[in-house]
Design an enzyme around this catalytic site. Sequence first.
Site, PDB file in Angstrom:
ATOM      1  N   HIS A 118       0.849  -1.192   0.000  1.00 39.27           N
ATOM      2  CA  HIS A 118       0.000   0.000   0.000  1.00 39.27           C
ATOM      3  C   HIS A 118       0.885   1.242   0.000  1.00 39.27           C
ATOM      4  O   HIS A 118       1.845   1.330   0.764  1.00 39.27           O
ATOM      5  CB  HIS A 118      -0.921  -0.011   1.222  1.00 39.27           C
ATOM      6  CG  HIS A 118      -2.082   0.917   1.092  1.00 39.27           C
ATOM      7  ND1 HIS A 118      -1.983   2.265   1.327  1.00 39.27           N
ATOM      8  CD2 HIS A 118      -3.374   0.693   0.742  1.00 39.27           C
ATOM      9  CE1 HIS A 118      -3.167   2.834   1.133  1.00 39.27           C
ATOM     10  NE2 HIS A 118      -4.027   1.904   0.774  1.00 39.27           N
ATOM     11  N   HIS A 119       0.542   2.193  -0.863  1.00 39.64           N
ATOM     12  CA  HIS A 119       1.412   3.364  -1.050  1.00 39.64           C
ATOM     13  C   HIS A 119       1.501   4.238   0.207  1.00 39.64           C
ATOM     14  O   HIS A 119       2.460   5.002   0.365  1.00 39.64           O
ATOM     15  CB  HIS A 119       0.909   4.192  -2.236  1.00 39.64           C
ATOM     16  CG  HIS A 119       1.978   4.937  -2.959  1.00 39.64           C
ATOM     17  ND1 HIS A 119       3.186   5.278  -2.371  1.00 39.64           N
ATOM     18  CD2 HIS A 119       2.041   5.420  -4.239  1.00 39.64           C
ATOM     19  CE1 HIS A 119       3.925   5.938  -3.249  1.00 39.64           C
ATOM     20  NE2 HIS A 119       3.268   6.037  -4.379  1.00 39.64           N
ATOM     21  N   SER A 120       0.539   4.120   1.115  1.00 40.00           N
ATOM     22  CA  SER A 120       0.625   4.893   2.356  1.00 40.00           C
ATOM     23  C   SER A 120       1.760   4.403   3.243  1.00 40.00           C
ATOM     24  O   SER A 120       2.237   5.143   4.113  1.00 40.00           O
ATOM     25  CB  SER A 120      -0.697   4.821   3.129  1.00 40.00           C
ATOM     26  OG  SER A 120      -0.932   3.511   3.615  1.00 40.00           O
ATOM     27  N   ASN A 278       6.846   7.897   2.960  1.00 38.65           N
ATOM     28  CA  ASN A 278       7.001   8.597   1.681  1.00 38.65           C
ATOM     29  C   ASN A 278       7.742   9.915   1.894  1.00 38.65           C
ATOM     30  O   ASN A 278       7.150  10.996   1.777  1.00 38.65           O
ATOM     31  CB  ASN A 278       5.624   8.877   1.060  1.00 38.65           C
ATOM     32  CG  ASN A 278       4.904   7.638   0.589  1.00 38.65           C
ATOM     33  OD1 ASN A 278       5.012   7.232  -0.561  1.00 38.65           O
ATOM     34  ND2 ASN A 278       4.141   7.025   1.495  1.00 38.65           N
TER      35      ASN A 278
END
Length: 416
Positions: A118-120, A278
């Site tokens: 998941h990009h989070s 990120n």
Amino acid sequence: MFPSSGIRKLARSEEMFAETHNFIGLAAHVKGSMDADALSDAFDLLLQAHPVLGGHLEQLPDGKWEIVLDDLMHPGIEVVELTGDEPAPPLIFDQTVSLVHLRLTIRDGQAQPTLYIHHSLADGHHQFSLVEELFSTYTDLVTTGTTKPVEVHPAPEPLEVILANRGVEKRTRSGLERLLAAMFVYDLPPSRRAPSDVNPVLPQLVPMAYCTLSEQDTEKIIAFCRANKLGLNSLLSAAVLMAEWNVRRTPNIPVPYVYPVDLRYLLSPPVSATESTNPVGIATYLAEIEKGTDIAELARDINDTYKKDIAEGVIQQSFLHFSPQYVGNPPGLPDVVMFTDNGIVPPLRTPPDMEVAASHGEFYFAVGAGIEIYTSKIFNGQLMIEYHSHGPDREKSVAAIEEQLRAVVARQSGVG
């Protein structure tokens, strides 16, 4: 019911990935055999080392999202065996159930493991570090039958905490100001980034087109950058922007450009690969292109603009002003180009009888339209450009970029 515990709420810089149910995949194209049982064991050890990977997201009453861990065991890897052109079964991603998935596809004996996250939880740099760790552990298990003791890592911090701990504060400029000059100025064609009225419930794969340059041509691209004192990122950005300008056929309309900047080595102290989810800033540029624009001069201006914004601290704090939207386009603005250059990707550690020959990325979003993302990397000495888009002319756009790059190769070949 299994007991669960909240790790932390998603920060604003992470929420957009939950809103679009965004998973990113990194696939390795393997030559040689791969032991599925050993890969499964290596994946289990990766989950032990990074417990947050075994979590899921839960939406709170206020609409915010929280990372939650429970006592449920992760289902482990998925092995899919295929022959010929047989289509692979669809991947089902549900962020309220799991945040990471490893599929091993074996097609006619050739293995392709793909790690989805998941990009989070991770950007591309973070994800690649996890893949490196997975392959290193796998190699230890296959070659020695054992591996080093597991070192348990804490949950990665969001960008906001990383910046606060390093004294980076919100400044006057966001970086978006330079794009305002093109807003509500032009008679614009319909946007390729227009979102769909109806979105799927679960994330769907964004279609991709790509091109790959040979090692020889890639070396000439790098040599051209050196000869002209250009960064590879700036040259590739210029190639993408000039290709977009050509494809759009709106010669009097500038091309807005936003791109992520890895802050890991720009902050003090530096940020390790998996310390943050990120840790990126957003750089902006407004490309004023006309017939006869020189790609090297455009690249130099992109690079000069980037250096100025870094020196003034604009990029480092850009996310404190805004979060870039992957879906849709700001009203009144020409379609924004989004491009991520992943640079030169180091080789993965493998057993002697196995080699990772290539890799590719995948994007999953719970949206039906509006995604337009370019990416690039150099792997095994070859430059690869990917275009992830819901639009109908992906191959045309990629061909236009390849044309720009081959012109650079020809230019460098003619030197001396």
